[in-house]
Design a protein around this motif. Structure first.
Motif, short mmCIF file in Angstrom:
data_model
loop_
_atom_site.label_atom_id
_atom_site.label_comp_id
_atom_site.label_asym_id
_atom_site.label_seq_id
_atom_site.Cartn_x
_atom_site.Cartn_y
_atom_site.Cartn_z
N CYS A 123 -35.98 -18.65 -23.51
CA CYS A 123 -35.73 -17.39 -24.24
C CYS A 123 -34.27 -16.98 -24.14
O CYS A 123 -33.70 -16.46 -25.09
CB CYS A 123 -36.66 -16.29 -23.73
SG CYS A 123 -36.13 -15.45 -22.21
N GLY A 124 -33.63 -17.21 -22.97
CA GLY A 124 -32.24 -16.81 -22.80
C GLY A 124 -32.04 -15.35 -22.41
O GLY A 124 -30.91 -14.91 -22.20
N TYR A 125 -33.13 -14.60 -22.31
CA TYR A 125 -33.03 -13.16 -22.04
C TYR A 125 -33.60 -12.73 -20.70
O TYR A 125 -33.21 -11.71 -20.15
CB TYR A 125 -33.76 -12.37 -23.13
CG TYR A 125 -33.22 -12.61 -24.51
CD1 TYR A 125 -31.99 -12.07 -24.90
CD2 TYR A 125 -33.93 -13.38 -25.43
CE1 TYR A 125 -31.49 -12.29 -26.17
CE2 TYR A 125 -33.43 -13.61 -26.70
CZ TYR A 125 -32.22 -13.07 -27.07
OH TYR A 125 -31.72 -13.30 -28.31
N CYS A 126 -34.58 -13.47 -20.19
CA CYS A 126 -35.29 -13.01 -18.98
C CYS A 126 -34.39 -13.16 -17.75
O CYS A 126 -33.32 -13.77 -17.81
CB CYS A 126 -36.59 -13.79 -18.81
SG CYS A 126 -36.36 -15.50 -18.25
N CYS A 129 -33.64 -16.85 -16.88
CA CYS A 129 -32.72 -17.49 -17.84
C CYS A 129 -31.29 -17.02 -17.59
O CYS A 129 -30.35 -17.83 -17.60
CB CYS A 129 -33.14 -17.16 -19.27
SG CYS A 129 -34.43 -18.25 -19.91
N CYS A 137 -38.27 -20.20 -17.18
CA CYS A 137 -38.18 -19.02 -18.06
C CYS A 137 -39.45 -18.18 -17.92
O CYS A 137 -40.57 -18.70 -17.92
CB CYS A 137 -38.02 -19.48 -19.51
SG CYS A 137 -38.14 -18.15 -20.73
N GLU A 138 -39.25 -16.87 -17.77
CA GLU A 138 -40.41 -15.99 -17.57
C GLU A 138 -41.18 -15.76 -18.87
O GLU A 138 -42.27 -15.19 -18.85
CB GLU A 138 -39.95 -14.67 -16.93
CG GLU A 138 -39.56 -14.93 -15.48
CD GLU A 138 -38.90 -13.77 -14.77
OE1 GLU A 138 -39.17 -13.62 -13.57
OE2 GLU A 138 -38.12 -13.03 -15.41
N ASN A 139 -40.63 -16.19 -19.98
CA ASN A 139 -41.35 -16.08 -21.25
C ASN A 139 -41.86 -17.44 -21.71
O ASN A 139 -42.01 -17.68 -22.91
CB ASN A 139 -40.43 -15.47 -22.32
CG ASN A 139 -40.22 -13.98 -22.05
OD1 ASN A 139 -41.18 -13.25 -21.84
ND2 ASN A 139 -38.96 -13.56 -22.02
ZN LIG Z 1 -36.29 -16.82 -20.26
#
Ligand SMILES: [Zn+2]
Ligand SMILES: [Zn+2]
Length: 382
Positions: A123-126, A129, A137-139
């Protein structure tokens, strides 16, 4: 009839000519391995995918069969890898960028670039990441945020594949297409060794000389291990010996005792578990010296028990390893510089059309099969 031969009786008979030239297909159609359900698969025509924002379409040159693929194809992870059928598996591959999606050109991507793929598009946001640990990744698996190509999103047993630019890495000319298809597992091997955390000159034991174990041995050596001792059996252990490693055959001797004996009675500094055998994790804990570390990349299908008094009282670290977390560029440099050997592990090559045969060769370990490479644009035997 294109040609004819005379039979012994003298009459002319038709000869069936097998056309090995690439078959023309309507635009937008490609050949792909489609798994419809557990163990139900066929190579057939499917729609060619189109790249979305920050994605590119690649023409696949070569795809390597990974040890995870049979588990996915046989449906060992229902509802997870894949979330639902059908799935096009395949996540170790090399190809050329042929079409660039919106936004990708601004990041420097252009048609013609030869690339190697890796499976995680995080995702690049969690939180994880952002910390650079995108492999956890948590998503994970959340639609629209995360994809793992060949696992829960369409992969590279196909003539074309779409990937996020986050999951692609340009390949230097010095590496062949087949070697480049092995960069994904090479990066995972590098991550395994980094999780093991040995220092220059340390003794490292590698349990399980399959492709991953042999790549892990290569990476341990490249990262300055003083000694690399490989534990295994049969042809794969013979391969480890051929590659120049110290070897221990666990069918002939107790591997814990043998590793300790080989290291002055102390044990190795680090053990890297690559076999997936549940008992091997405990063996790893027993074969490292006090304060040692065990990194586990093999996934046991049942839970493994640990010798807890030893783990606690001798401060043994046991860590898991999930895929790779940013090691691709460094794995590429090590492979391109000849510091980790990839070509030596390739034993078989097939056209994608002959996937069933390639798969049987891999799963049955026919003729000492290690890395089996599939070529999606070859119609005949390669
Ligand atoms: Zn992530
Ligand atoms: Zn793999």
């Amino acid at each position: 009839m294109i040609g004819g031969v005379r039979s012994q009786a003298g009459e002319e008979q038709d000869v069936v000519h097998i056309d090995l030239a690439p078959r023309p297909r309507p635009p937008g159609v490609m050949r792909a391995l489609v798994v419809e359900g557990p163990n139900e698969f066929a190579v057939r025509d499917v729609e060619r995918p189109e790249p979305g924002p920050y994605e590119v379409l690649c023409r696949v040159r070569a795809t390597a069969i990974c040890g995870t693929d049979p588990h996915i194809i046989q449906g060992h992870y229902p509802g997870f890898w894949p979330k639902h059928w059908p799935l096009i598996p395949g996540h170790e591959w090399c190809g050329d960028v042929v079409e660039v999606g919106a936004g990708a050109a601004a990041l420097g991507w252009q048609a013609g670039t030869r690339v190697a793929g890796t499976s995680h598009a995080p995702c690049g946001y969690c939180r994880r990441c952002i910390e650079g640990r995108y492999n956890i990744c948590e998503n994970f698996g959340v639609e629209g945020l995360h994809a793992q190509y060949g696992h829960n999103a369409a992969g590279a047993y196909a003539q074309y594949v779409v990937h996020s630019v986050r999951s692609l890495f340009p390949v230097p000319d010095g590496l062949s297409d087949e070697e480049a298809a092995m960069l994904d597992p090479a990066a995972i091997a590098l991550h395994t060794v980094i999780r093991g955390g040995h220092r220059a000159g340390d003794a490292v034991a590698v349990i399980g000389p399959g492709v991953m174990g042999l790549l892990v041995a290569e990476c341990a050596h490249a990262l300055g291990a003083g000694r690399v001792i490989v534990v295994g059996r049969g042809r794969r252990l013979a391969k480890a010996r051929e590659l120049g490693y110290e070897v221990i055959d666990f069918t002939e001797t107790d591997p814990v005792h043998a590793v300790r004996q080989a290291t002055g009675g102390f044990g190795s500094d680090v053990a890297l578990e690559c076999s997936g055998a549940p008992e091997a994790v405990a063996q790893g804990v027993e074969m490292v010296r006090k304060g040692g570390r065990v990194a586990v990349i093999g996934i046991p299908l049942s839970d493994a028990s640990l010798p807890m008094p030893r783990t606690v009282l001798d401060e043994i670290d046991v860590v898991g390893v999930r895929a790779a977390a940013g090691e691709m560029p460094r794995a590429i440099e090590l492979a391109a510089g000849g510091r980790i050997r990839l070509r030596e592990l390739i034993t078989h090559r097939y056209a994608l059309e002959d996937f069933a045969e390639a798969y049987a060769t891999f799963t049955e370990r026919t003729d000492g099969a290690l890395k089996v490479i599939v070529h999606p644009h070859q119609d005949g035997r390669v």
